[in-house]
Design a protein around this motif. Structure first.
Motif, PDB file in Angstrom:
ATOM      1  N   ASP A   1       0.932  -1.215   0.073  1.00 30.79           N
ATOM      2  CA  ASP A   1      -0.097   0.035  -0.009  1.00 30.79           C
ATOM      3  C   ASP A   1       0.853   1.260   0.208  1.00 30.79           C
ATOM      4  OD1 ASP A   1      -1.754   2.136   0.376  1.00 30.79           O
ATOM      5  OD2 ASP A   1      -2.984   1.041   1.748  1.00 30.79           O
TER       6      ASP A   1
ATOM      7  N   ASN B   1       0.331   4.150  -0.899  1.00 28.29           N
ATOM      8  CA  ASN B   1      -0.259   5.585  -0.307  1.00 28.29           C
ATOM      9  C   ASN B   1      -0.152   5.585   1.269  1.00 28.29           C
ATOM     10  OD1 ASN B   1      -1.221   6.961  -2.614  1.00 28.29           O
ATOM     11  ND2 ASN B   1      -2.942   5.368  -2.865  1.00 28.29           N
TER      12      ASN B   1
ATOM     13  N   THR C   1       3.689   6.232   2.139  1.00 24.71           N
ATOM     14  CA  THR C   1       3.794   7.644   1.847  1.00 24.71           C
ATOM     15  C   THR C   1       3.155   8.490   3.148  1.00 24.71           C
ATOM     16  OG1 THR C   1       3.582   7.155  -0.523  1.00 24.71           O
ATOM     17  CG2 THR C   1       3.355   9.594   0.465  1.00 24.71           C
ATOM     18  N   TYR C   2       2.103   8.052   3.492  1.00 28.41           N
ATOM     19  CA  TYR C   2       1.488   8.749   4.788  1.00 28.41           C
ATOM     20  C   TYR C   2       2.413   8.694   5.708  1.00 28.41           C
ATOM     21  CZ  TYR C   2      -1.120   9.629   8.796  1.00 28.41           C
ATOM     22  OH  TYR C   2      -1.752   9.926  10.271  1.00 28.41           O
TER      23      TYR C   2
ATOM     24  N   TRP D   1       8.952   7.159  -3.424  1.00 28.95           N
ATOM     25  CA  TRP D   1       7.619   6.892  -3.867  1.00 28.95           C
ATOM     26  C   TRP D   1       7.417   7.702  -5.325  1.00 28.95           C
ATOM     27  CZ3 TRP D   1       6.925   2.308  -2.479  1.00 28.95           C
ATOM     28  CH2 TRP D   1       7.031   1.931  -1.324  1.00 28.95           C
TER      29      TRP D   1
ATOM     30  N   VAL E   1       3.360   8.568  -6.718  1.00 24.87           N
ATOM     31  CA  VAL E   1       2.764   8.604  -5.845  1.00 24.87           C
ATOM     32  C   VAL E   1       3.301   9.640  -4.874  1.00 24.87           C
ATOM     33  CG1 VAL E   1       2.219   7.375  -3.316  1.00 24.87           C
ATOM     34  CG2 VAL E   1       2.354   5.861  -5.582  1.00 24.87           C
ATOM     35  N   GLY E   2       2.437  10.823  -4.374  1.00 20.71           N
ATOM     36  CA  GLY E   2       3.023  11.615  -3.639  1.00 20.71           C
ATOM     37  C   GLY E   2       3.817  12.732  -4.278  1.00 20.71           C
TER      38      GLY E   2
END
Length: 564
Positions: free
Chosen positions: A371, A373, A376-377, A409, A414-415
């Protein structure tokens, strides 16, 4: 009639309202007019009631100065009043069927509760329907009567909430998507739904009139209206201290929680805990979700959990968050990777930024490529926590790891965009310089180079990888050297320099060990699998298909061994 929140200490308030309504007494009636209405209705029912009029006048607040009530002790007076009102109920039912509605019994005073019990008894075998509503925490002995029936008012489903919103707001296409998030936010409570709809109108998100609104600005978050907060806060505040404290502790854990975790944090004796949980379930603050293998509970309404959480002093809430984190660590020693995200949340809320950053890192590394995302969080939270961390090497390494992985990422789309990637590179370099870490400098530069490939700048990527490879060979860091080899093999292939990519891959195949920790795999696979893949690709592109497919088989075995 209706009991009111401020009426708990005002005797007979709803009963007086009920009988004044029955006799037709309004605010415009003076005492004489009120007495005439009472006397007229009573004598019509039964002429024997004439003797009871002075006591009834006095009770309803319109005493007759010409007919004073005999002095009675309170108990005798109460008995006479109850007898009179019971006879009234029975006499009325003989005249015609009646429906009596009394609302919000949970706010009823004790004296009114005694009158209500007599009213219930008086309706046995009569043509009277007594409708009562109350919150789940209200209980009375008359609920055991054979003629009593309780009908739970269950939450509305999504379809019903959508219908309610259509009635309130209309059916403009712009508001069609509001029903699902409002239903999730309010758990199907129609009052909360109406209040949220009103808040959207008052905040300017909706324009129009009842039944014909349209959405004019996007709704980022559905806020809890102050009126709803006040209703829920009042309910929480009325709980006995032990139950209120337990509910607050539960709210810190989350909307769903296991009984063993609550027991550890609440620090109550087993019997006290069971009794309090039972009380909170009866009051429908909590629902039992499962009983096997452990008992799990959930807040009936998400809003209730939020209000219970917000009702606590900040320092108390932080202390509970810290206790929850300790309890989770103790109870889940064998599965801390799975609990890392939750531990990060509780440590962060407890004000322990350093522990939170470590748990965010563990959560990000555990979730890995499954995952991106979520990963990244968690890396982003470490970066956000940096100003609160001590300015030492430990904090710097956490920040470097976060910047490196966020760059990692970014080339996957992503991000971060290109500008953010440049900011991450500068931030990471500054942290690496602060602790004089050459390996970190190189790792950041290599990952940033692949970000450039992500936007199509193959030449810039090749230049970065070409400079990084010899620099890595000068540093005694096997993982760094292996990754530098992987990046240069990758960059050469994307630049179309296939023979050079093959030579670099073969050099890496001979020299890169298999035991490099997974935390140092920049693209989510081991460097050995990475260079093996590109060796297979280069061999195939150069027409050596049999050798290429043999290498792909070896790469596949590496990935199976690594679990990637």
């Amino acid at each position: 009639a209706s009991a009111v929140a401020h009426g708990r200490n005002i005797p007979f308030l709803p009963i007086l309202e009920l009988y004044r309504a029955y006799f037709g007494i309004t605010q415009q009636d003076d005492e004489r007019a009120a007495r005439e209405k009472i006397a007229g209705r009573m004598v019509l029912l039964d002429h024997h009631f004439a003797d009871a009029l002075p006591l009834l006048f006095d009770f309803l607040g319109v005493p007759d100065p010409q007919r004073l009530v005999p002095r009675l002790d309170p108990e005798a007076r109460q008995r006479q009043l109850l007898g009179i009102l019971r006879q009234v109920i029975q006499s009325v039912s003989e005249e015609q069927p009646t429906i009596t509605l009394i609302e919000d019994l949970h706010w009823m005073d004790t004296a009114s509760g005694e009158f209500l019990a007599q009213m219930v008894d008086a309706r046995a075998d009569s043509r009277n329907l007594l409708l009562l509503n109350f919150r789940p925490e209200y209980h009375a002995d008359w609920m055991q009567k054979s003629w009593y029936r309780q009908i739970p008012l269950t939450p509305l489903g999504l379809e019903a909430i959508a219908e309610l919103l259509t009635d309130l707001l209309g059916d403009d296409p712009s508001i069609a998507g509001l029903a699902a998030p409002i239903h999730a936010r309010t758990a199907g409570n129609p009052f909360f739904t109406e209040e949220i709809a009103q808040t959207l109108i008052e905040s300017g998100h909706l324009e129009g009139e009842r039944g014909a609104y349209r959405l004019v600005t996007p709704v980022e978050r559905l806020e809890v209206p102050a009126t709803v907060q006040a209703v829920l806060a009042a309910r929480v505040d009325r709980l006995p201290e032990r139950e209120k404290r337990l509910l607050q502790v539960a709210s810190v854990i989350g909307k769903d929680f296991a009984e063993p975790l609550l027991a550890k944090v609440a620090d109550l004796a087993t019997e006290d805990l069971k009794a309090s949980l039972a009380a909170l379930r009866r009051a429908e603050f909590l629902l039992e979700q499962s009983i096997y293998p452990i008992i799990e509970y959930a807040f009936k309404h998400p809003l209730t959990q939020e209000v219970a959480l917000g009702s606590q002093l900040k320092e108390n809430r932080k202390a509970v968050h810290a206790a929850v984190a300790r309890a989770i660590e103790q109870q889940h020693r064998e599965h801390l990777d799975e609990q890392a995200a939750l531990l990060a949340h509780h440590c962060e809320e407890a004000g322990d930024a350093l522990a939170a950053a470590h748990w965010h890192r563990r959560a990000a590394e555990w979730v890995g490529l499954a995952d991106m995302n979520a990963a990244t969080y968690h890396w982003g939270r470490i970066r956000a926590l940096l100003p609160m961390l001590p300015g030492d090497a430990e904090a710097a390494r956490l920040g470097i790891a976060a910047c490196t992985q966020l760059l990692n990422w970014s080339w996957r789309g992503v991000g971060a965009g290109l500008d953010e990637a440049q900011a991450l590179l500068a931030e990471g370099h500054a942290l690496a310089s602060a602790i004089d870490d050459r390996s970190a400098h190189l790792s950041l530069s290599m990952v940033h180079g692949r970000t450039l490939l992500g936007i199509g700048d193959t030449a810039a990527y090749l230049e970065s990888a070409t400079l990084s490879h010899p620099a890595a060979l000068e540093i005694d860091d096997v993982a760094l050297q292996a990754n530098a080899c992987g990046y240069l093999t990758d960059a050469l292939f994307w630049a179309g320099r296939i023979p050079e990519s093959l030579r670099m891959a073969e050099d890496g195949t001979a020299r890169i060990p298999r035991d490099i920790p997974s935390t140092q795999w920049p693209i989510g696979v081991s460097p050995t699998a990475w260079v093996s893949f590109w060796r297979g690709c280069a061999l195939c592109w150069m027409g050596r298909m049999e050798e290429g497919f043999e290498e792909f088989g070896r790469c596949r075995r590496f990935c199976e061994e690594d679990g990637t």
